[in-house]
Motif scaffolding. Structure first.
Motif, PDB file in Angstrom:
ATOM      1  N   GLU A  41       0.813  -1.151  -0.014  1.00 48.65           N
ATOM      2  CA  GLU A  41       0.026   0.087  -0.066  1.00 48.65           C
ATOM      3  C   GLU A  41       0.949   1.232   0.100  1.00 48.65           C
ATOM      4  N   LEU A  42       0.519   2.177  -0.878  1.00 44.37           N
ATOM      5  CA  LEU A  42       1.203   3.572  -0.885  1.00 44.37           C
ATOM      6  C   LEU A  42       0.617   4.380  -0.244  1.00 44.37           C
ATOM      7  N   PRO A  43       1.338   5.517   0.221  1.00 41.79           N
ATOM      8  CA  PRO A  43       0.578   6.438   1.071  1.00 41.79           C
ATOM      9  C   PRO A  43      -0.164   7.337   0.420  1.00 41.79           C
ATOM     10  N   THR A  44      -0.919   7.093  -0.431  1.00 46.88           N
ATOM     11  CA  THR A  44      -1.754   7.944  -1.329  1.00 46.88           C
ATOM     12  C   THR A  44      -2.769   7.033  -2.127  1.00 46.88           C
ATOM     13  N   LYS A  45      -3.669   7.920  -2.723  1.00 42.89           N
ATOM     14  CA  LYS A  45      -4.636   7.306  -3.528  1.00 42.89           C
ATOM     15  C   LYS A  45      -3.841   6.532  -4.863  1.00 42.89           C
ATOM     16  N   VAL A  46      -4.449   5.454  -5.351  1.00 41.62           N
ATOM     17  CA  VAL A  46      -3.676   4.680  -6.419  1.00 41.62           C
ATOM     18  C   VAL A  46      -5.082   4.510  -7.467  1.00 41.62           C
ATOM     19  N   ILE A  47      -4.898   5.176  -8.596  1.00 38.24           N
ATOM     20  CA  ILE A  47      -5.795   4.953  -9.622  1.00 38.24           C
ATOM     21  C   ILE A  47      -5.248   4.167 -10.697  1.00 38.24           C
ATOM     22  N   SER A  48      -5.691   2.868 -10.927  1.00 39.57           N
ATOM     23  CA  SER A  48      -5.076   2.093 -12.159  1.00 39.57           C
ATOM     24  C   SER A  48      -5.936   2.171 -13.401  1.00 39.57           C
ATOM     25  N   VAL A  49      -4.993   2.099 -14.375  1.00 39.88           N
ATOM     26  CA  VAL A  49      -5.745   2.266 -15.829  1.00 39.88           C
ATOM     27  C   VAL A  49      -4.961   1.147 -16.453  1.00 39.88           C
ATOM     28  N   GLY A  50      -5.961   0.239 -16.921  1.00 40.66           N
ATOM     29  CA  GLY A  50      -5.290  -1.270 -17.482  1.00 40.66           C
ATOM     30  C   GLY A  50      -6.375  -1.658 -18.546  1.00 40.66           C
ATOM     31  N   ASN A  51      -5.751  -2.752 -19.182  1.00 43.99           N
ATOM     32  CA  ASN A  51      -6.675  -3.244 -20.308  1.00 43.99           C
ATOM     33  C   ASN A  51      -6.625  -4.934 -20.133  1.00 43.99           C
ATOM     34  N   LEU A 137       8.308   8.674  -5.321  1.00 44.25           N
ATOM     35  CA  LEU A 137       7.643   9.684  -5.863  1.00 44.25           C
ATOM     36  C   LEU A 137       6.823  10.686  -4.886  1.00 44.25           C
ATOM     37  N   CYS A 138       6.032   9.878  -3.902  1.00 39.58           N
ATOM     38  CA  CYS A 138       5.307  10.322  -2.908  1.00 39.58           C
ATOM     39  C   CYS A 138       6.359  11.095  -1.982  1.00 39.58           C
ATOM     40  N   LEU A 143       2.612  13.434  -3.063  1.00 39.58           N
ATOM     41  CA  LEU A 143       1.637  13.239  -3.874  1.00 39.58           C
ATOM     42  C   LEU A 143       0.181  12.608  -3.012  1.00 39.58           C
ATOM     43  N   GLN A 144      -0.720  13.001  -3.854  1.00 39.92           N
ATOM     44  CA  GLN A 144      -2.103  12.857  -3.278  1.00 39.92           C
ATOM     45  C   GLN A 144      -2.613  11.959  -3.891  1.00 39.92           C
ATOM     46  N   ALA A 145      -2.153  11.603  -5.146  1.00 40.97           N
ATOM     47  CA  ALA A 145      -2.904  10.351  -6.132  1.00 40.97           C
ATOM     48  C   ALA A 145      -1.743  10.038  -7.091  1.00 40.97           C
ATOM     49  N   VAL A 146      -1.750   8.867  -7.498  1.00 37.83           N
ATOM     50  CA  VAL A 146      -0.818   8.186  -8.465  1.00 37.83           C
ATOM     51  C   VAL A 146      -1.805   7.534  -9.415  1.00 37.83           C
ATOM     52  N   VAL A 147      -1.455   7.826 -10.957  1.00 36.69           N
ATOM     53  CA  VAL A 147      -2.201   7.188 -11.680  1.00 36.69           C
ATOM     54  C   VAL A 147      -1.192   6.153 -12.281  1.00 36.69           C
ATOM     55  N   LEU A 148      -1.588   4.659 -12.222  1.00 36.68           N
ATOM     56  CA  LEU A 148      -0.915   3.584 -12.529  1.00 36.68           C
ATOM     57  C   LEU A 148      -1.308   3.226 -13.867  1.00 36.68           C
ATOM     58  N   ASP A 149      -0.165   3.435 -14.906  1.00 37.16           N
ATOM     59  CA  ASP A 149      -0.347   3.082 -16.114  1.00 37.16           C
ATOM     60  C   ASP A 149      -0.265   1.638 -16.342  1.00 37.16           C
ATOM     61  N   ASP A 150      -1.253   1.133 -17.035  1.00 38.75           N
ATOM     62  CA  ASP A 150      -1.150  -0.447 -17.423  1.00 38.75           C
ATOM     63  C   ASP A 150      -0.884  -1.224 -16.034  1.00 38.75           C
ATOM     64  N   GLY A 151      -1.950  -0.869 -15.309  1.00 33.90           N
ATOM     65  CA  GLY A 151      -1.756  -1.579 -14.061  1.00 33.90           C
ATOM     66  C   GLY A 151      -2.894  -2.597 -13.809  1.00 33.90           C
ATOM     67  N   PHE A 152      -3.782  -3.279 -14.579  1.00 31.57           N
ATOM     68  CA  PHE A 152      -4.895  -4.061 -14.484  1.00 31.57           C
ATOM     69  C   PHE A 152      -4.183  -5.425 -14.061  1.00 31.57           C
ATOM     70  N   GLN A 153      -2.970  -5.832 -14.640  1.00 36.52           N
ATOM     71  CA  GLN A 153      -2.223  -7.129 -14.168  1.00 36.52           C
ATOM     72  C   GLN A 153      -1.348  -6.944 -13.125  1.00 36.52           C
ATOM     73  N   LEU A 157       0.363  -3.990  -5.896  1.00 38.58           N
ATOM     74  CA  LEU A 157       0.035  -2.810  -5.356  1.00 38.58           C
ATOM     75  C   LEU A 157      -1.606  -2.468  -5.185  1.00 38.58           C
ATOM     76  N   LYS A 158      -1.790  -2.265  -3.896  1.00 35.38           N
ATOM     77  CA  LYS A 158      -3.221  -1.930  -3.464  1.00 35.38           C
ATOM     78  C   LYS A 158      -3.675  -0.725  -4.392  1.00 35.38           C
ATOM     79  N   LYS A 159      -5.117  -0.846  -4.735  1.00 35.33           N
ATOM     80  CA  LYS A 159      -5.350   0.012  -5.476  1.00 35.33           C
ATOM     81  C   LYS A 159      -6.874   0.635  -5.023  1.00 35.33           C
TER      82      LYS A 159
END
Length: 338
Positions: A41-51, A137-138, A143-153, A157-159
């Protein structure tokens, strides 16, 4: 060269390897269910975008829009990418500290480079260990949020939000996993997503059939329309019509080249020759120059262009955006910030 699943015989030959791949996926999933493996778990919100598939889902423009939206809301946001095919992926590195682009596409990969160049005020890191880099980075940027590119697989990391991009023209009648097909996971993995984003939505019959099929998973579904804004010539944006009548060489090394090819033809552009390569292809001067006879200009994508050699022929990049419906942003605001 086309991917192996576009050759029926080769796809069948590789099918046993796809079953081994499936076995590995199920084994990994089982370990997480038993809590023998746990996401960090990161100390911020994690938003994953994947496919679900290899390339062609519109993931990169969605990541770009997500990061821009958060930045405009006053959120201190960063981007984490794997850095696929970049030489620094294994070691990991900071790509941008929010002011300057520090490294080139050879080292960090084409998509992270494009993201960092397009979003110079957003810090970004690439590497296999996205927890370590996210933590860094945090610490550096609060950081208050991280966008996780290609994160679905990426299950390590907790999202807080899992966005799954599914192209509206995706074929789901015959699903084959890598390497005999383009699927990274089967449809059953959709249950991990918090929402589904149907990208490249144009209201086609195929799109509506896919939409009805996806409703069975009980997930919120939103639509994203492709917006081809024009052609970039240097830093200037010109309309597609400006190239009408010119003999064009189209160079595409992306997940779904035919989608863009069809669009350009509907715009009335004369595609004189076409060079189609696998996703993330590194273009050489020789392979392009061999096709230049009779060509007046080259059209390519922004992602391809970052790996283009210097050429004497004018090169234009297609500017693509992804327009999400307003309900998508409302859902994000409510889910992330109440």
């Amino acid at each position: 060269m086309k991917p192996p699943w576009e050759y029926p015989f080769l796809s069948d030959v590789l099918l046993p390897l796809s079953y081994l791949y499936l076995l590995a996926l199920k084994g990994r999933s089982f370990l997480y269910k038993l809590d023998l493996l746990k996401p960090k778990e990161l100390p911020t919100k994690v938003i994953s975008v994947g496919n679900l598939t290899v390339g062609g889902s519109g993931k990169t423009p969605v990541v770009m829009k997500m990061a821009q939206w958060l930045k405009e809301k006053g959120v201190k946001v960063g981007i984490l990418s794997r850095g696929y095919k970049g030489k620094m992926a294994k070691r990991g590195t900071i790509v941008s500290e929010g002011k300057n682009l520090l490294l080139g596409p050879e080292l960090i990969g084409d998509e992270p480079y494009l993201l960092a160049k397009s979003l110079p005020h957003i810090p970004q890191a690439v590497g296999i260990d996205r927890f370590k880099l996210g933590k860094l980075l945090c610490e550096l940027h609060g950081l208050q949020a991280v966008v996780l590119d290609d994160g679905f697989q990426y299950l390590k990391l907790k999202k807080d939000l899992e966005i799954l991009c599914i192209p509206s023209d995706m074929e789901i009648t015959k699903i084959r996993l890598l390497p005999s097909g383009p699927f990274r996971e089967g449809l059953s993995s959709i249950k991990r997503a918090h929402l589904l984003l149907l990208t490249y939505w144009e209201g086609s019959e195929k799109g509506f059939k896919l939409l009805e099929r996806l409703k069975a998973f009980g997930k919120p579904i939103f639509l994203a329309n492709p917006l081809y804004e024009g052609l970039l010539e240097g830093e200037s944006l010109i309309p597609f019509s400006q190239l009408k009548g010119k003999r064009l060489l189209l160079c595409l090394g992306i997940g779904n080249p035919y989608r863009l090819l069809n669009f350009l033809e509907t715009e009335g552009l004369s595609v004189y020759k076409t060079l189609i390569r696998q996703d993330h292809h590194k273009w050489s001067k020789e392979e392009i120059e061999r096709e230049l006879k009779g060509v007046e200009a080259i059209v390519t994508t922004e992602k391809d262009f970052v790996k283009f050699p210097p050429l004497e022929v004018p090169v234009y990049r297609v500017k693509l955006n992804m327009e999400m419906e307003e309900a998508f942003w409302e859902f994000l605001k409510k889910t992330l910030y109440g």
